[in-house]
Design a protein around this motif. Structure first.
Motif, mmCIF file in Angstrom:
data_model
loop_
_atom_site.group_PDB
_atom_site.id
_atom_site.type_symbol
_atom_site.label_atom_id
_atom_site.label_comp_id
_atom_site.label_asym_id
_atom_site.label_seq_id
_atom_site.Cartn_x
_atom_site.Cartn_y
_atom_site.Cartn_z
ATOM 1 N N LEU A 116 0.761 -1.192 0.017
ATOM 2 C CA LEU A 116 -0.110 -0.113 0.076
ATOM 3 C C LEU A 116 0.802 1.051 0.061
ATOM 4 O O LEU A 116 0.689 2.352 -0.655
ATOM 5 C CB LEU A 116 -0.915 -0.275 1.128
ATOM 6 C CG LEU A 116 -1.854 1.238 1.389
ATOM 7 C CD1 LEU A 116 -2.840 1.226 0.130
ATOM 8 C CD2 LEU A 116 -2.856 1.299 2.461
ATOM 9 N N ALA A 117 1.903 1.209 0.781
ATOM 10 C CA ALA A 117 2.907 2.499 0.921
ATOM 11 C C ALA A 117 3.530 2.569 -0.438
ATOM 12 O O ALA A 117 3.238 3.637 -0.950
ATOM 13 C CB ALA A 117 4.030 2.239 1.820
ATOM 14 N N PHE A 118 4.032 1.497 -1.251
ATOM 15 C CA PHE A 118 4.563 1.905 -2.607
ATOM 16 C C PHE A 118 3.478 2.442 -3.452
ATOM 17 O O PHE A 118 3.894 3.422 -4.371
ATOM 18 C CB PHE A 118 4.798 0.416 -3.109
ATOM 19 C CG PHE A 118 6.251 -0.006 -2.696
ATOM 20 C CD1 PHE A 118 6.904 0.746 -1.901
ATOM 21 C CD2 PHE A 118 6.198 -1.486 -2.693
ATOM 22 C CE1 PHE A 118 8.328 0.017 -1.383
ATOM 23 C CE2 PHE A 118 7.661 -2.167 -2.133
ATOM 24 C CZ PHE A 118 8.697 -1.109 -1.637
ATOM 25 N N VAL A 119 2.193 1.870 -3.538
ATOM 26 C CA VAL A 119 1.283 2.547 -4.378
ATOM 27 C C VAL A 119 0.743 3.809 -4.180
ATOM 28 O O VAL A 119 0.831 4.819 -5.171
ATOM 29 C CB VAL A 119 -0.171 1.519 -4.499
ATOM 30 C CG1 VAL A 119 -1.230 2.056 -4.924
ATOM 31 C CG2 VAL A 119 0.329 0.373 -4.900
ATOM 32 N N LEU A 120 0.500 4.193 -2.599
ATOM 33 C CA LEU A 120 0.180 5.457 -2.672
ATOM 34 C C LEU A 120 1.365 6.564 -2.558
ATOM 35 O O LEU A 120 1.411 7.668 -2.777
ATOM 36 C CB LEU A 120 -0.249 5.688 -1.130
ATOM 37 C CG LEU A 120 -1.785 4.849 -0.883
ATOM 38 C CD1 LEU A 120 -2.153 5.255 0.184
ATOM 39 C CD2 LEU A 120 -2.668 5.480 -2.021
ATOM 40 N N GLY A 121 2.639 6.021 -2.323
ATOM 41 C CA GLY A 121 3.599 6.576 -2.307
ATOM 42 C C GLY A 121 4.323 7.064 -3.909
ATOM 43 O O GLY A 121 5.115 8.079 -4.032
ATOM 44 N N SER A 122 3.654 6.466 -4.767
ATOM 45 C CA SER A 122 4.069 6.651 -6.182
ATOM 46 C C SER A 122 3.259 8.110 -6.724
ATOM 47 O O SER A 122 3.629 8.705 -7.748
ATOM 48 C CB SER A 122 3.643 5.480 -7.123
ATOM 49 O OG SER A 122 4.354 4.244 -6.904
ATOM 50 N N VAL A 123 2.145 8.399 -6.116
ATOM 51 C CA VAL A 123 1.718 9.677 -6.274
ATOM 52 C C VAL A 123 2.296 10.621 -6.219
ATOM 53 O O VAL A 123 2.263 11.549 -7.262
ATOM 54 C CB VAL A 123 0.199 9.741 -5.601
ATOM 55 C CG1 VAL A 123 -0.706 11.020 -5.939
ATOM 56 C CG2 VAL A 123 -0.675 8.498 -5.913
ATOM 57 N N PRO A 124 2.943 11.196 -4.880
ATOM 58 C CA PRO A 124 3.817 12.003 -4.910
ATOM 59 C C PRO A 124 4.993 12.320 -6.224
ATOM 60 O O PRO A 124 5.228 13.354 -6.718
ATOM 61 C CB PRO A 124 4.406 12.181 -3.766
ATOM 62 C CG PRO A 124 3.489 11.232 -3.007
ATOM 63 C CD PRO A 124 2.972 10.352 -3.737
ATOM 64 N N VAL A 125 5.366 11.076 -6.510
ATOM 65 C CA VAL A 125 6.395 11.067 -7.740
ATOM 66 C C VAL A 125 5.843 11.678 -8.846
ATOM 67 O O VAL A 125 6.647 12.233 -9.704
ATOM 68 C CB VAL A 125 7.047 9.623 -7.524
ATOM 69 C CG1 VAL A 125 8.053 9.625 -8.769
ATOM 70 C CG2 VAL A 125 7.614 9.034 -6.272
ATOM 71 N N PHE A 126 4.378 10.750 -9.076
ATOM 72 C CA PHE A 126 3.934 11.275 -10.287
ATOM 73 C C PHE A 126 3.700 12.731 -10.328
ATOM 74 O O PHE A 126 3.655 13.301 -11.450
ATOM 75 C CB PHE A 126 2.655 10.414 -10.405
ATOM 76 C CG PHE A 126 1.881 10.696 -11.641
ATOM 77 C CD1 PHE A 126 2.040 10.437 -12.772
ATOM 78 C CD2 PHE A 126 0.662 11.718 -11.595
ATOM 79 C CE1 PHE A 126 1.243 10.734 -14.018
ATOM 80 C CE2 PHE A 126 -0.301 11.878 -12.620
ATOM 81 C CZ PHE A 126 0.374 11.506 -13.863
ATOM 82 N N LEU A 127 3.201 13.220 -9.207
ATOM 83 C CA LEU A 127 2.836 14.746 -9.278
ATOM 84 C C LEU A 127 4.129 15.679 -9.552
ATOM 85 O O LEU A 127 4.095 16.714 -10.332
ATOM 86 C CB LEU A 127 2.367 15.157 -8.018
ATOM 87 C CG LEU A 127 1.177 14.637 -7.723
ATOM 88 C CD1 LEU A 127 0.533 15.044 -6.418
ATOM 89 C CD2 LEU A 127 -0.044 14.899 -8.647
ATOM 90 N N CYS A 282 10.573 5.217 0.835
ATOM 91 C CA CYS A 282 11.729 5.543 0.803
ATOM 92 C C CYS A 282 12.631 4.888 1.896
ATOM 93 O O CYS A 282 13.991 4.501 1.752
ATOM 94 C CB CYS A 282 11.920 7.114 0.834
ATOM 95 S SG CYS A 282 11.363 8.030 -0.463
ATOM 96 N N ARG A 283 12.079 4.808 3.205
ATOM 97 C CA ARG A 283 12.717 4.080 4.286
ATOM 98 C C ARG A 283 13.059 2.663 3.807
ATOM 99 O O ARG A 283 13.854 1.970 4.079
ATOM 100 C CB ARG A 283 11.958 4.337 5.544
ATOM 101 C CG ARG A 283 12.228 5.654 6.198
ATOM 102 C CD ARG A 283 11.420 5.840 7.234
ATOM 103 N NE ARG A 283 11.583 5.042 8.320
ATOM 104 C CZ ARG A 283 12.701 5.046 9.148
ATOM 105 N NH1 ARG A 283 13.042 6.263 9.306
ATOM 106 N NH2 ARG A 283 12.945 4.260 10.229
ATOM 107 N N TRP A 284 11.832 2.072 3.186
ATOM 108 C CA TRP A 284 12.015 0.552 2.929
ATOM 109 C C TRP A 284 13.135 0.420 1.741
ATOM 110 O O TRP A 284 13.707 -0.541 1.875
ATOM 111 C CB TRP A 284 10.649 0.119 2.499
ATOM 112 C CG TRP A 284 10.463 -1.428 2.457
ATOM 113 C CD1 TRP A 284 9.941 -2.167 3.639
ATOM 114 C CD2 TRP A 284 10.946 -2.313 1.571
ATOM 115 N NE1 TRP A 284 10.023 -3.568 3.216
ATOM 116 C CE2 TRP A 284 10.739 -3.614 2.010
ATOM 117 C CE3 TRP A 284 11.517 -2.019 0.416
ATOM 118 C CZ2 TRP A 284 10.811 -4.848 1.268
ATOM 119 C CZ3 TRP A 284 11.906 -3.235 -0.477
ATOM 120 C CH2 TRP A 284 11.482 -4.508 0.069
#
Length: 296
Positions: A116-127, A282-284
């Motif tokens: 879930l963190a990977f999926v949601l964390g991809s959104v800021p990268v996309f923005l 990022c921590r992972w």
């Protein structure tokens, strides 16, 4: 030694030229697939009283009708899957490895929270990736055809498009680029170089300058996820989610009256969750520090 180390440090010397050749073949095959799809649409939609020249004159507009767009996109994903699987199979035979291992097709043993963190964390990268794309658009206008699709599509076809735009590239591009290309380059170069090279190739297949810039930035993020998890499935899920989410937003904005910018409270809550997910990711992903270590 874990599976990731094994995949990146097999005894068989890595040959890079097959990656370059098959990448060129894949690019050409995608173009040919799009031509075939366009011809199929041309023959299917040509009126009985139209000449082929007249029908061809309106083909571009027809390709941006929802059913034809979905068909073309689905057909365009086939070459990447075929070339990736074929190249991976020959490569696996040469290495004495399984195809599943060669292409990173195993599902990683990571927690649901991390997925879930990977999926949601991809959104800021996309923005963030949208910024160079938007800057380029100031100089080179983008194609508005995709937006016209959502302005004109009914709800059912919009749902189909959102799904196809997410799943087809999410699977086919991750299989070829992060599965076949990147995993081969990791056997010759350091992770930073291999991921960077793969991201550039990934960007180039998107053709339009805005899309190239966006895809290169996203490609680095997806490449790190695929490298660190030793699997293409987390990056494929992130790729699918971002593609589908962006296109669902465009439909909602253009047809359902969603605001271009969410309310301040929605922005605060959603932004906080997305930043937390990004930091968690990022921590992972940073547990290893061998970004510039050459493979042994």
């Amino acid at each position: 030694m874990n599976d990731q180390t094994t995949a990146g440090n097999e005894s068989t010397p890595a040959r890079v030229w097959p990656v370059i050749v098959l990448t060129i073949v894949a690019f050409i095959a995608v173009i040919l697939a799009q031509i075939v799809a366009s011809l199929a649409v041309l023959f299917a939609t040509k009126g009985s009283n139209e000449t082929f020249a007249e029908a061809a004159g309106g083909l571009q507009q027809k390709m941006f009708e929802a059913p034809n767009f979905v068909f073309s996109l689905a057909v365009s994903g086939i070459p990447l899957i075929v070339v990736g699987l074929t190249g991976g199979w020959f490569s696996a035979m040469r290495q004495g490895a399984r195809l599943k291992t060669r292409l990173g097709l195993s599902v990683p043993n990571i927690s649901a929270t991390t997925w879930l963190a990977f999926v949601l964390g991809s959104v800021p990268v996309f923005l963030v990736a949208l910024l160079p794309a938007a800057a380029i658009s100031q100089w080179i206008p983008g194609n508005e055809g995709i937006l016209d699709l959502y302005r004109n599509a009914d709800l059912l076809w919009a749902i189909v498009m959102v799904a196809v735009v997410g799943v087809v590239p999410g699977v086919s591009e991750e299989l070829f680029f992060r599965g076949f290309v990147q995993r081969r380059l990791l056997k010759r170069y350091s992770p930073a170089v291999a991921i960077g090279m793969t991201s550039v190739l990934f960007g180039l297949i998107h053709v339009a300058p805005q899309s190239i810039a966006l895809a290169i930035v996203m490609g680095v993020w997806l490449g790190v996820i695929a490298w660190r998890t030793d699997s293409i499935w987390p990056s494929a899920l992130c790729h699918t989610f971002v593609n589908s989410g962006w296109n669902a937003y465009q439909f909602g904005r253009l047809r359902l009256g969603w605001p271009d910018i969410p309310s301040i409270w929605v922005g605060i809550v959603a932004g906080t969750l997305l930043v937390i997910a990004f930091v968690w990711s990022c921590r992972w992903l940073s547990r290893r520090s061998d970004w510039n270590d050459a493979p042994t």
